[in-house]
Enzyme design. Structure first.
Site, PDB file in Angstrom:
ATOM      1  CB  SER A 208      32.246   5.936  -4.041  1.00  0.00           C
ATOM      2  OG  SER A 208      33.159   5.387  -4.953  1.00  0.00           O
ATOM      3  CG  HIS A 236      32.147   7.574  -0.230  1.00  0.00           C
ATOM      4  ND1 HIS A 236      31.834   8.748  -0.880  1.00  0.00           N
ATOM      5  CD2 HIS A 236      33.278   7.111  -0.818  1.00  0.00           C
ATOM      6  CE1 HIS A 236      32.722   8.978  -1.835  1.00  0.00           C
ATOM      7  NE2 HIS A 236      33.606   7.995  -1.821  1.00  0.00           N
ATOM      8  CE  LYS A 267      35.646  10.745  -0.650  1.00  0.00           C
ATOM      9  NZ  LYS A 267      36.221  11.416  -1.836  1.00  0.00           N
TER      10      LYS A 267
HETATM   11  N1  PLP Z   1      38.865   6.087  -0.388  1.00  0.00           N
HETATM   12  C1  PLP Z   1      37.669   6.242  -0.973  1.00  0.00           C
HETATM   13  C2  PLP Z   1      36.626   5.175  -0.806  1.00  0.00           C
HETATM   14  C3  PLP Z   1      37.377   7.393  -1.734  1.00  0.00           C
HETATM   15  O1  PLP Z   1      36.200   7.550  -2.330  1.00  0.00           O
HETATM   16  C4  PLP Z   1      38.396   8.378  -1.867  1.00  0.00           C
HETATM   17  C5  PLP Z   1      38.193   9.606  -2.669  1.00  0.00           C
HETATM   18  O2  PLP Z   1      37.538   9.670  -3.649  1.00  0.00           O
HETATM   19  C6  PLP Z   1      39.618   8.166  -1.226  1.00  0.00           C
HETATM   20  C7  PLP Z   1      39.825   7.019  -0.500  1.00  0.00           C
HETATM   21  C8  PLP Z   1      40.707   9.199  -1.299  1.00  0.00           C
HETATM   22  O3  PLP Z   1      40.376  10.248  -0.429  1.00  0.00           O
HETATM   23  P1  PLP Z   1      41.175  11.643  -0.502  1.00  0.00           P
HETATM   24  O4  PLP Z   1      40.400  12.505  -1.447  1.00  0.00           O
HETATM   25  O5  PLP Z   1      41.191  12.151   0.894  1.00  0.00           O
HETATM   26  O6  PLP Z   1      42.527  11.313  -1.007  1.00  0.00           O
END
Ligand code: PLP
Length: 421
Positions: A208, A236, A267
């Protein structure tokens, strides 16, 4: 003497009494917290939150300021967070199934819509089964401990998301951290890990901060060579990468080689909340028995399930939304590059405008907001020193005019602050 002490105790005051001890501890805690907060401010890493007074979308209204702004910093890649059909589905689920379950899944918290959504997720990813969590953070926190023992090994990209890092911390497997997307280093670590019973390579599908995509073909080849399993976090990627939006594994042609996928419903898939694991049925069955964030946390609220379920329906009907996002991404990346900016990553809607200097990233982001464009600057320690950037995220619901306005504002602000000649 005894009477005075007893009186103090009864009134709850005086040195040495339980109340004075707790007052002193609270005062000490307050001093410590204030010092820590001051340190964060001094380090320039304070994160402030702008308050939005409208729905999530490309055009926002903030409570302070009043005027509308163009939003380029949400993970609302497909623009489904405020899609009318997604909102309607949430309302219907709320009406029919209520506000929430007041229970974890295995006590009395499983409704037909939870089972339907799990089945839909598994079908979407072409996997055997799926399990829902309150978030992908929870899915990542719950999987490694349930799956791996001290006899096993996990090999993790050094730039994996914090939730993967935390999930791995919780498990007792042998831990290897390989250099970011470095296949030589991964191979060396896999060789070392041959002594363990089971090897699991864990990586973000798309990272990200850089918008770069894990070399999954090479990872899967190494996994095959060294008899390892592959886990990917597709937060992502789900919904928009690959010809049908299935994710990084579809994009890179390795859907049959990746064993476990964790992803989010928060997302691209409607943006409400929730996460999941999808993969082999016995693994999902085991998670229902052993995964702590699943066992000890409330079921997903029906409205949230309704949103995600409708988002998946829309994606399975057509890939038009994902294609529209890809076209907007291409427009932004090519126009910004032509203007003289360096955009990290390739073809991903996360478009980091690389600036290097932390101060430059901060003042440019502020100046963009003054021009009505909401973008966020990132600097050390979130990204490496000297690699400060402004991260722009493109959505299918940005219009071409929105994209062009953003590029124009960047060009003006870049010239003003010396980022462009
Ligand atoms: N994994 C990644 C790569 C993320 O970017 C995020 C959130 O920013 C998460 C996990 C966590 O996701 P959630 O918002 O569903 O807890």
């Amino acid at each position: 003497m005894w009477r005075r002490a007893a009186g103090r105790l009864l009134r709850g005051g005086g040195a040495g009494s339980p109340r004075s001890a707790s007052v002193a501890a609270a005062a000490e805690l307050r001093r410590r917290l204030e010092k820590e907060l001051e340190d964060i401010r001094c380090a320039g890493t304070w994160k402030s939150e702008r308050v939005i007074a409208s729905r999530q979308g490309p055009h926002l209204r903030l409570t302070a300021g009043g005027a509308g702004i163009l939003n380029f910093c949400a993970n609302n890649y497909l623009g489904l967070s405020s899609h009318p059909e997604v909102i309607r589905a949430a309302t219907e689920a709320l009406e029919k199934f209520g506000a929430g379950l007041s229970s974890v899944r295995f006590i009395c918290g499983t409704q037909s819509i939870h089972k339907d959504l799990e089945e839909k997720i598994a079908r979407f990813h072409q996997r055997e089964d799926a399990i829902l969590y309150a978030s992908c953070f929870d899915a990542n926190a719950g999987i490694f401990e349930a799956l791996l023992t001290p006899e096993d090994a996990v090999l993790s990209d050094e730039l994996n998301h914090a939730s993967i890092i935390d999930g791995i911390r919780l498990c007792k497997a042998n831990k290897y951290r390989y250099k970011h997307m470095d296949m030589q280093d991964l191979e060396a670590k896999l060789q070392d890990a041959q002594k363990h019973r089971l090897r699991l390579v864990a990586t973000d599908g798309a990272f990200s901060m850089d918008g770069d995509i894990a070399p999954l073909r090479e990872i899967c080849q190494l996994a095959q060579k060294y008899d390892a399993l592959v886990f990917i976090d597709e937060c992502h990627a789900t919904g928009f990468l690959g010809p049908n939006g299935r994710g990084t594994d579809e994009l890179l042609g390795v859907m049959d080689k990746v064993t476990i996928i964790n992803s989010t419903l928060g997302k691209a898939l409607g943006g409400a909340a929730g996460g999941y694991t999808t993969g082999p049925k016995p693994l999902i069955d085991l998670l229902r028995q052993r995964s702590r964030p699943y066992l000890f946390s409330n079921s997903l609220p029906p409205a949230v399930v309704g949103c995600a379920s409708k988002a998946l329906d829309l994606l399975m009907e057509s890939n038009a939304i994902a294609q529209s996002m890809a076209a907007k991404t291409q427009r932004f990346r090519s126009k910004m590059t032509a203007a003289g900016f360096t955009i990290s990553g390739k073809d991903h809607p996360i478009c980091p405008v690389m600036l290097g200097d932390a101060r430059l990233a901060a003042v440019m982001a502020e100046d963009m907001l003054n021009r009505g464009i909401y973008v966020i600057g990132f600097s050390y320690p979130v990204v490496p020193k000297g690699k400060a950037r402004i991260r722009v995220q493109i959505s299918a619901v940005h219009s071409d005019e929105d994209i062009d306005r953003c590029v124009e504002a960047f060009t003006e602000v870049g010239r003003k602050h010396g980022a462009l000649s």
